[in-house]
Design a protein around this motif. Structure first.
Motif, mmCIF file in Angstrom:
data_model
loop_
_atom_site.group_PDB
_atom_site.id
_atom_site.type_symbol
_atom_site.label_atom_id
_atom_site.label_comp_id
_atom_site.label_asym_id
_atom_site.label_seq_id
_atom_site.Cartn_x
_atom_site.Cartn_y
_atom_site.Cartn_z
ATOM 1 N N GLN A 95 35.925 30.011 22.350
ATOM 2 C CA GLN A 95 37.310 29.703 21.993
ATOM 3 C C GLN A 95 38.272 30.195 23.064
ATOM 4 O O GLN A 95 39.256 29.529 23.393
ATOM 5 N N ASP A 96 37.993 31.378 23.628
ATOM 6 C CA ASP A 96 38.832 31.875 24.724
ATOM 7 C C ASP A 96 38.721 30.996 25.963
ATOM 8 O O ASP A 96 39.623 30.985 26.805
ATOM 9 N N LEU A 97 37.603 30.260 26.072
ATOM 10 C CA LEU A 97 37.416 29.340 27.194
ATOM 11 C C LEU A 97 38.008 27.959 26.917
ATOM 12 O O LEU A 97 37.885 27.064 27.757
ATOM 13 N N GLY A 98 38.603 27.773 25.728
ATOM 14 C CA GLY A 98 39.313 26.532 25.467
ATOM 15 C C GLY A 98 38.835 25.708 24.300
ATOM 16 O O GLY A 98 39.474 24.706 23.957
ATOM 17 N N SER A 99 37.728 26.072 23.653
ATOM 18 C CA SER A 99 37.227 25.302 22.516
ATOM 19 C C SER A 99 37.919 25.745 21.236
ATOM 20 O O SER A 99 38.401 26.883 21.147
ATOM 21 N N ASP A 100 37.958 24.847 20.231
ATOM 22 C CA ASP A 100 38.437 25.275 18.925
ATOM 23 C C ASP A 100 37.244 25.760 18.106
ATOM 24 O O ASP A 100 36.096 25.755 18.570
ATOM 25 N N THR A 101 37.501 26.188 16.870
ATOM 26 C CA THR A 101 36.447 26.817 16.071
ATOM 27 C C THR A 101 35.303 25.859 15.741
ATOM 28 O O THR A 101 34.150 26.270 15.658
ATOM 29 N N VAL A 102 35.599 24.579 15.570
ATOM 30 C CA VAL A 102 34.549 23.598 15.297
ATOM 31 C C VAL A 102 33.759 23.299 16.563
ATOM 32 O O VAL A 102 32.518 23.304 16.569
ATOM 33 N N GLU A 103 34.450 23.047 17.666
ATOM 34 C CA GLU A 103 33.780 22.741 18.927
ATOM 35 C C GLU A 103 32.880 23.887 19.375
ATOM 36 O O GLU A 103 31.775 23.653 19.897
ATOM 37 N N ALA A 104 33.319 25.117 19.169
ATOM 38 C CA ALA A 104 32.520 26.273 19.589
ATOM 39 C C ALA A 104 31.194 26.319 18.842
ATOM 40 O O ALA A 104 30.141 26.572 19.442
ATOM 41 N N ASN A 105 31.220 26.084 17.539
ATOM 42 C CA ASN A 105 29.969 26.073 16.775
ATOM 43 C C ASN A 105 29.038 24.963 17.252
ATOM 44 O O ASN A 105 27.822 25.163 17.381
ATOM 45 N N LEU A 106 29.585 23.793 17.522
ATOM 46 C CA LEU A 106 28.762 22.667 17.967
ATOM 47 C C LEU A 106 28.165 22.923 19.346
ATOM 48 O O LEU A 106 27.007 22.557 19.612
ATOM 49 N N LEU A 107 28.930 23.555 20.238
ATOM 50 C CA LEU A 107 28.406 23.878 21.564
ATOM 51 C C LEU A 107 27.254 24.866 21.485
ATOM 52 O O LEU A 107 26.367 24.862 22.347
ATOM 53 N N LEU A 108 27.250 25.701 20.453
ATOM 54 C CA LEU A 108 26.149 26.651 20.248
ATOM 55 C C LEU A 108 25.007 26.026 19.457
ATOM 56 O O LEU A 108 24.091 26.732 19.036
ATOM 57 N N ARG A 109 25.074 24.720 19.241
ATOM 58 C CA ARG A 109 24.044 23.960 18.530
ATOM 59 C C ARG A 109 23.931 24.378 17.053
ATOM 60 O O ARG A 109 22.851 24.440 16.483
ATOM 61 N N HIS A 110 25.086 24.683 16.461
ATOM 62 C CA HIS A 110 25.161 24.980 15.031
ATOM 63 C C HIS A 110 26.034 23.920 14.367
ATOM 64 O O HIS A 110 26.879 23.304 15.026
#
Length: 401
Positions: free
Chosen positions: A298-313
């Motif tokens: 999120q600090d790198l620019g993702s929102d809370t949904v995008e961050a979970n998806l980037l972590l494959r969750h």
């Protein structure tokens, strides 16, 4: 030209002031100035004291005059602000359940919007969550009374289950809500065993010997007048959030929501009681370690949904079968659900609608209601994402936000 005595006095005072400044230079900012003795004036003499820039007594500021009539201004004294806290104003520890904001005695229960998950237009969201075919098996193994600093009492129930090794909790407000699995007699246990695990009626007190649960074991002093409910209790299904509830995080409003739920359930008007089902599914089900990685994303620019998806969750990996089973164990088949997530309604009801949600009560942020709370760039973005990407309905008096 000043006299030698005057120069000597001023020099001594300058040295004294310099020494004081040197002694207090390294003291923390919250240290108060040194206290001075409070000398009572002699009868008929009034002492006028002024302070110089160094907060020391000025010799020339002492004068003697006939004692005037003194009028006490207690109103002005009472209006003076208290001394500053040792904590920074920006530092706000987690609130105690039930006291998120001052509670007016006449405050009523929050209004709810009727919902019906059996019809598409029933206000329960467009998603159809994946439900378990059968509900988990749960058992309440211990219950204890928890007095809070607000004066409210609640009963903490600890549950085990057959699907994970976590200890989930039910925070119960109201003496009429009881656990079936806790109250059920167990082979070989004594009356003391029952009281120790919380299976008793009324209140415990020193010297009590009977639980009041078994036939013929109750006494008049162990009975209590329990008001009869006239409707379903207010229920909050709350997932664990260490960062928001314990570490004072302003990335989410989870801690504020937990406090507000407890406050609403402890209102005098909450005659139907309340239940907070506290599920140990941190980070919307991905765990604390993965959640902290998501924070970095999120600090790198993702929102809370995008961050979970980037972590494959999944965006939301939680399930609510345990909550349904715990509500049934507490004897609840109809509830008023305190949530902004309409999709949670059908998930909580269970595969065969074992529990029916009759109303959805909005959880409005305190800052939106002008009752305290907090604002931050992170939490505003978090709420915006929940509304736009997760379908949450945050409203203020019926006005969608």
């Amino acid at each position: 030209m000043p006299s030698p005595e005057t120069s000597s006095a001023e020099g001594a005072r300058g040295v004294s002031n310099q020494q004081r400044r040197e002694e207090t230079t390294d003291l923390p900012s919250f240290y108060s100035p040194r206290s001075r003795p409070n000398r009572e004036p002699e009868p008929g003499i009034a002492t006028h004291i002024d302070h110089d820039d160094d907060d020391e007594l000025s010799l020339s500021s002492l004068s003697l005059s006939p004692k005037p009539t003194i009028t006490s201004n207690t109103t002005e004294d009472a209006s003076r602000p208290p001394p500053p806290s040792l904590l920074s104003p920006a530092f706000t520890p987690p609130a105690t359940p039930g006291i998120a904001t001052p509670t007016p005695p006449a405050e009523q229960q929050p209004r709810g919007v009727p919902v019906d998950s059996s019809v598409p237009s029933g206000g329960c969201g467009s998603k159809r969550p994946k439900l378990l075919e059968t509900l988990p098996e749960v058992q309440c193994i211990v219950r204890a009374r928890i007095p809070t600093v607000s004066g409210t009492e609640m009963f903490l129930h600890l549950y085990t289950n057959n699907v994970d090794n976590k200890e989930h909790l039910a925070i119960v407000f109201g003496p009429h809500i009881r656990s079936k699995s806790l109250d059920a007699p167990r082979e070989g246990e004594t009356e003391m065993d029952r009281m120790v695990r919380g299976a008793y009626t009324g209140r415990l007190y020193p010297g009590r010997t009977r639980s009041g649960m078994l036939s013929g074991s109750s006494s008049a002093e162990e009975e209590e007048a329990i008001p009869s409910p006239n409707g379903p209790p207010l229920v909050r299904i709350h997932s664990e959030c260490y960062t928001g509830e314990t570490a004072w995080s302003a990335r989410c409003d989870c801690g504020e929501q937990l406090d507000e739920a407890a406050r609403l359930m402890s209102l005098p008007s909450a005659v139907n009681g309340g239940i907070v089902i506290y599920l140990r599914q941190e980070g919307r089900g991905i765990g604390l370690g993965e959640k902290l990685k998501a924070y970095n994303l999120q600090d790198l620019g993702s929102d809370t949904v995008e961050a979970n998806l980037l972590l494959r969750h999944p965006a939301d990996a939680r399930s609510y079968g345990l909550a349904t089973a715990m509500l049934l164990d507490l004897g609840q088949t109809e509830v008023r659900l305190l949530t902004n997530n309409p999709d949670k309604i059908r998930a909580v009801e269970g595969p065969n609608r074992e529990v029916r949600v009759t109303e959805r009560v909005a959880m409005v942020p305190l800052s939106w209601k002008g009752k305290g709370g907090f604002r931050s760039r992170e939490v505003e973005g978090y709420l915006k994402t929940k509304i736009e990407k997760m379908g949450h309905m945050l409203d203020m008096g019926g006005i969608p936000r």
